[in-house]
Design a protein around this motif. Sequence first.
Motif, PDB file in Angstrom:
ATOM      1  N   LEU A 141     -38.933   0.165-112.983  1.00 40.88           N
ATOM      2  CA  LEU A 141     -39.816  -0.651-112.552  1.00 40.88           C
ATOM      3  C   LEU A 141     -39.551  -2.118-113.117  1.00 40.88           C
ATOM      4  O   LEU A 141     -39.552  -2.361-114.187  1.00 40.88           O
ATOM      5  CB  LEU A 141     -41.291  -0.317-113.177  1.00 40.88           C
ATOM      6  N   ILE A 142     -39.240  -2.743-111.765  1.00 41.01           N
ATOM      7  CA  ILE A 142     -38.645  -4.432-112.180  1.00 41.01           C
ATOM      8  C   ILE A 142     -39.819  -5.221-111.387  1.00 41.01           C
ATOM      9  O   ILE A 142     -39.976  -4.905-110.170  1.00 41.01           O
ATOM     10  CB  ILE A 142     -37.203  -4.585-111.649  1.00 41.01           C
ATOM     11  N   VAL A 143     -40.049  -6.171-112.221  1.00 37.05           N
ATOM     12  CA  VAL A 143     -41.191  -7.291-111.493  1.00 37.05           C
ATOM     13  C   VAL A 143     -39.990  -8.419-110.957  1.00 37.05           C
ATOM     14  O   VAL A 143     -39.384  -8.859-111.837  1.00 37.05           O
ATOM     15  CB  VAL A 143     -41.832  -7.784-112.525  1.00 37.05           C
ATOM     16  N   ASP A 144     -40.292  -8.682-109.524  1.00 34.79           N
ATOM     17  CA  ASP A 144     -39.366  -9.613-108.989  1.00 34.79           C
ATOM     18  C   ASP A 144     -40.406 -10.651-108.096  1.00 34.79           C
ATOM     19  O   ASP A 144     -41.227 -10.391-107.832  1.00 34.79           O
ATOM     20  CB  ASP A 144     -38.358  -8.861-108.044  1.00 34.79           C
ATOM     21  N   ASP A 145     -39.736 -11.806-107.955  1.00 38.30           N
ATOM     22  CA  ASP A 145     -40.426 -12.892-107.095  1.00 38.30           C
ATOM     23  C   ASP A 145     -39.973 -12.779-105.768  1.00 38.30           C
ATOM     24  O   ASP A 145     -40.630 -13.300-104.829  1.00 38.30           O
ATOM     25  CB  ASP A 145     -39.935 -14.379-107.531  1.00 38.30           C
ATOM     26  N   ARG A 146     -38.912 -12.037-105.777  1.00 38.53           N
ATOM     27  CA  ARG A 146     -38.473 -11.680-104.086  1.00 38.53           C
ATOM     28  C   ARG A 146     -38.389 -10.368-103.779  1.00 38.53           C
ATOM     29  O   ARG A 146     -38.077  -9.495-104.620  1.00 38.53           O
ATOM     30  CB  ARG A 146     -37.201 -12.352-103.807  1.00 38.53           C
ATOM     31  N   GLY A 188     -47.791 -12.986-104.884  1.00 36.06           N
ATOM     32  CA  GLY A 188     -46.776 -13.472-104.388  1.00 36.06           C
ATOM     33  C   GLY A 188     -45.304 -12.633-104.919  1.00 36.06           C
ATOM     34  O   GLY A 188     -44.309 -12.489-104.350  1.00 36.06           O
ATOM     35  N   ARG A 189     -45.609 -11.641-106.070  1.00 36.11           N
ATOM     36  CA  ARG A 189     -44.476 -11.283-106.664  1.00 36.11           C
ATOM     37  C   ARG A 189     -44.301  -9.672-106.071  1.00 36.11           C
ATOM     38  O   ARG A 189     -45.220  -9.212-105.408  1.00 36.11           O
ATOM     39  CB  ARG A 189     -44.677 -11.188-108.211  1.00 36.11           C
ATOM     40  N   TYR A 190     -43.485  -8.901-106.609  1.00 39.33           N
ATOM     41  CA  TYR A 190     -43.274  -7.714-106.101  1.00 39.33           C
ATOM     42  C   TYR A 190     -42.942  -7.005-107.367  1.00 39.33           C
ATOM     43  O   TYR A 190     -42.219  -7.113-108.334  1.00 39.33           O
ATOM     44  CB  TYR A 190     -41.959  -7.496-104.989  1.00 39.33           C
ATOM     45  N   LEU A 191     -43.389  -5.780-107.316  1.00 42.12           N
ATOM     46  CA  LEU A 191     -43.172  -4.587-108.382  1.00 42.12           C
ATOM     47  C   LEU A 191     -42.178  -3.475-107.682  1.00 42.12           C
ATOM     48  O   LEU A 191     -42.701  -2.721-106.828  1.00 42.12           O
ATOM     49  CB  LEU A 191     -44.422  -3.743-108.890  1.00 42.12           C
ATOM     50  N   GLN A 192     -41.076  -3.281-107.832  1.00 39.77           N
ATOM     51  CA  GLN A 192     -39.910  -2.608-107.414  1.00 39.77           C
ATOM     52  C   GLN A 192     -39.726  -1.293-108.150  1.00 39.77           C
ATOM     53  O   GLN A 192     -39.497  -1.470-109.414  1.00 39.77           O
ATOM     54  CB  GLN A 192     -38.629  -3.453-107.129  1.00 39.77           C
ATOM     55  N   PHE A 193     -39.453  -0.251-107.617  1.00 38.69           N
ATOM     56  CA  PHE A 193     -39.245   1.018-108.360  1.00 38.69           C
ATOM     57  C   PHE A 193     -37.834   1.566-107.810  1.00 38.69           C
ATOM     58  O   PHE A 193     -37.586   1.928-106.746  1.00 38.69           O
ATOM     59  CB  PHE A 193     -40.192   1.983-108.064  1.00 38.69           C
ATOM     60  N   TYR A 194     -36.843   1.400-108.771  1.00 40.58           N
ATOM     61  CA  TYR A 194     -35.578   1.755-108.464  1.00 40.58           C
ATOM     62  C   TYR A 194     -35.191   3.210-109.051  1.00 40.58           C
ATOM     63  O   TYR A 194     -35.732   3.389-110.398  1.00 40.58           O
ATOM     64  CB  TYR A 194     -34.575   0.908-108.929  1.00 40.58           C
TER      65      TYR A 194
END
Length: 270
Positions: free
Chosen positions: A78-83, A100-106
């Motif tokens: 789980l990565i919190v990203d600005d883009r 405005g952020r994104y929570l990405q699941f890889y």
Amino acid sequence: MVMPELPEVETIVRELRQKLRGDTFTGLKVYWTRTFVKEKKLEVSGQKIKAVERKGKYIIFRLSAGWMITHLRMTGQLIVDDRPADNRKHLRLSFSLASGRYLQFYDMRKFGRIYLTADEKTILVNTGLDALDARFTENYLKELLKNRSTRIKSFLLDQKYIAGLGNIYIDESLFLAGIHPEMPAGKLGKNRVKKLYEAIQLILAGAIENMGTTLSDYRTTGGGFGSNQYYLKVYGREEQSCLVCKTVIKKIRHAGRGTHFCPTCQPLVL
């Protein structure tokens, strides 16, 4: 590959709590449909993140209407990203947030799951008391182990008894306590139970302070590494000398897992 255990998940939860509590999900892109499992009447968009918690190896988002529960399995991140990260390799889910952020699941292996449910108990029903729960005491452990013929490592691996422990931290705790992994759980005795309980608490606390153990895929929410791998005493050190007595560390298969121990520091007492 190594599954994230309690210290890794706790590190992630603490970071998510700091970064996301109070934020609101505004959208979701699903790139691998099996990753996201939701009840029909629930939607994640518009849900406010009221709290981020943990039980065992589960990450629990308490939402304004329901719960979102994540299990990373072997390779989930789980990565919190600005883009946004639409084209990145192994991206399975992307949540957009009001901030405005994104929570990405890889997830390279695709075993990780994110559940959206109205009742967290439906997901956590077979999960025992968390190893860091205040109710998990020496006496609680003693009662759990009473009359158990199961080998101690097998018992500790079973998440329905104590949640959060896995291969790395069980091996390290048993070493610190001087207990052979194949010793019957019910035969530890009062002194060994005390040593085991104290060892579990010390090993977990140290690993959390070191932000977890990165041996393969585990990352923090910013994509960083843990450092606890530099402090392991037996796990991954087979055929090397014990740091206490210089005996060669052994690796055996136990309960389907690679199991590391020192034959001298952890004699098998039946």
